[in-house]
Write an enzyme that holds these catalytic residues in place. Structure first.
Site, short mmCIF file in Angstrom:
data_model
loop_
_atom_site.label_atom_id
_atom_site.label_comp_id
_atom_site.label_asym_id
_atom_site.label_seq_id
_atom_site.Cartn_x
_atom_site.Cartn_y
_atom_site.Cartn_z
N ASN A 1 0.83 3.56 11.04
CA ASN A 1 0.40 3.73 12.63
C ASN A 1 1.05 3.19 13.56
OD1 ASN A 1 -1.80 1.70 10.61
ND2 ASN A 1 -1.53 1.05 12.61
N HIS B 1 -3.95 0.61 -4.80
CA HIS B 1 -3.04 -0.35 -5.43
C HIS B 1 -3.73 -0.55 -6.60
CE1 HIS B 1 -1.32 -2.67 -1.77
NE2 HIS B 1 -2.80 -2.29 -1.23
N ALA C 1 2.27 -1.86 3.95
CA ALA C 1 1.55 -1.20 5.40
C ALA C 1 1.47 -2.45 6.89
CB ALA C 1 0.80 -0.34 4.86
N MET D 1 -1.56 -6.95 7.20
CA MET D 1 -2.49 -8.47 6.89
C MET D 1 -2.29 -8.75 5.53
SD MET D 1 -6.05 -5.31 6.79
CE MET D 1 -6.70 -4.15 8.39
N SER D 2 -0.48 -8.90 5.14
CA SER D 2 -0.16 -9.40 4.07
C SER D 2 1.07 -9.94 4.55
CB SER D 2 0.08 -8.44 2.97
OG SER D 2 1.01 -7.33 3.35
N TYR E 1 -8.07 -11.27 2.39
CA TYR E 1 -9.40 -10.28 2.90
C TYR E 1 -10.09 -9.78 1.66
CZ TYR E 1 -7.11 -5.79 2.75
OH TYR E 1 -5.86 -5.27 1.79
N GLU E 2 -9.44 -9.49 0.21
CA GLU E 2 -10.33 -9.12 -0.51
C GLU E 2 -11.45 -10.65 -1.11
OE1 GLU E 2 -8.13 -6.66 -3.74
OE2 GLU E 2 -6.49 -7.96 -2.50
N SER F 1 0.65 -1.39 -0.13
CA SER F 1 -0.24 0.19 0.02
C SER F 1 0.76 1.56 0.27
CB SER F 1 -0.56 0.09 1.44
OG SER F 1 -1.43 -1.62 1.58
N HIS G 1 -4.85 -9.80 -1.64
CA HIS G 1 -4.80 -9.91 -0.15
C HIS G 1 -6.03 -10.85 0.52
CE1 HIS G 1 -3.50 -5.97 -0.11
NE2 HIS G 1 -3.04 -5.71 0.40
N HIS H 1 -7.53 3.16 7.26
CA HIS H 1 -6.23 3.70 5.66
C HIS H 1 -6.13 5.12 5.07
CE1 HIS H 1 -6.13 1.62 2.45
NE2 HIS H 1 -6.58 2.19 1.74
N1 HPA Z 1 -3.30 -3.25 11.55
C1 HPA Z 1 -3.16 -3.77 10.85
N2 HPA Z 1 -2.79 -3.95 9.15
C2 HPA Z 1 -2.51 -2.32 8.89
C3 HPA Z 1 -1.74 -1.84 9.72
C4 HPA Z 1 -3.02 -1.81 11.12
O1 HPA Z 1 -2.54 -1.63 12.00
N3 HPA Z 1 -1.99 -0.60 9.10
C5 HPA Z 1 -1.27 -0.94 8.12
N4 HPA Z 1 -1.59 -2.57 8.19
#
Ligand code: HPA
Length: 267
Positions: A230, A56, A108, A206-207, A80-81, A26, A78, A242
């Protein structure tokens, strides 16, 4: 299917032989805009999905960077998609068949380690697979790797050291640590992030883990780089969005590119 995909790509790239692969996460896809000799949209690649996440793109980009032949995924798939875990890792198998030996996987992530700040870069030293999925389940393709692969050095230690050395030389502060993958798409709860810290994670995302596992199985050397976008939930009082993740990745993208381009030269 794999043979068909590889044949089609080879027809399009001719005598370009990729030796290094990069999966761009990302907000980090710009590298593929700057260096692009040949590109193929995912929709034209048999067996590939179309990336549905904003931020993306969906294409394979082939370019010579610093004297190396590189294939980049500008956008990844991903779990989650809604893609099966097999679809998520399919491009890594394709890269292996194209001859890729080294793979840089980027993402990310949220910082679990309280000393991490947004826009920090973290070299991944190890991972925790908390996705409840293992991409190696199923009939083993012996032409790629063994049934019970060793995962004790998924992220090649000599490359972790090299990335740290390059960071030092370029004046880029690097964090290092353990990346824990959850499925998403929801961010974690503060209790989940506390658990992540207790069991040894420095960052959550998540990847990356499925792709890294398949790459290790396939005998590829892996470098994992996280952009800490973050503080994970509960680590700071700020809520997560996001948009903020993309903004933090944008802020980090110049140092990220500088680092990656130098790493490409030296592996
Ligand atoms: N958690 C999970 N995935 C992420 C985060 C997070 O805080 N930030 C960016 N991708």
């Amino acid at each position: 299917m794999l043979e068909k995909t590889v044949k089609l790509i080879n027809e399009k790239i001719g005598d370009f032989k990729p030796e290094l692969g990069i999966i761009l996460g990302s907000g980090l896809g710009e590298l593929a805009d700057e260096y692009c000799d040949i590109s193929i949209d995912y929709k034209d690649v048999p067996g590939f999905e179309v990336s549905t996440v904003s931020g993306h793109k969906g294409r394979l980009v082939f370019a010579e960077i610093n004297g190396k032949n590189v294939v980049m995924m500008q956008g990844r798939f991903h779990f989650y998609e809604g893609h099966s875990i097999q679809k998520v890792v399919y491009p890594v198998k394709v890269m292996r068949k194209l001859g890729v030996k080294n793979l840089i996987i980027t993402n990310a992530a949220g910082g679990v380690n309280p000393s991490f700040n947004p826009s920090d870069l973290m070299v991944i030293t190890d991972h925790i697979n908390f996705m409840g999925q293992n991409p190696l389940i199923g009939i083993n393709d012996d032409s790629i790797g063994t049934r019970f692969p060793d995962m004790s050095e998924v992220y090649t230690p000599e490359y972790v050291d090299l990335v740290k050395k390059i960071g030092n030389e370029l004046g880029i502060d690097l964090q290092e640590g353990v990346y824990m993958a959850l499925t998403g798409p929801s961010y974690e709860t503060p209790a989940e992030v506390r658990m992540a810290g207790i069991i040894g994670a420095d960052a959550v995302g998540m990847s990356t883990v499925p792709e890294a596992m398949v790459a290790a199985w396939a005998g590829m050397k892996v470098i994992g780089l996280s952009c800490i976008c973050n503080s994970a939930a509960g680590v700071s009082t700020v809520g997560l969005s996001h948009d903020d993740v993309i903004k933090a990745a944008n802020k980090a993208k110049d140092k990220f590119k500088k680092l990656v381009v130098e790493v490409i030269k030296r592996i």
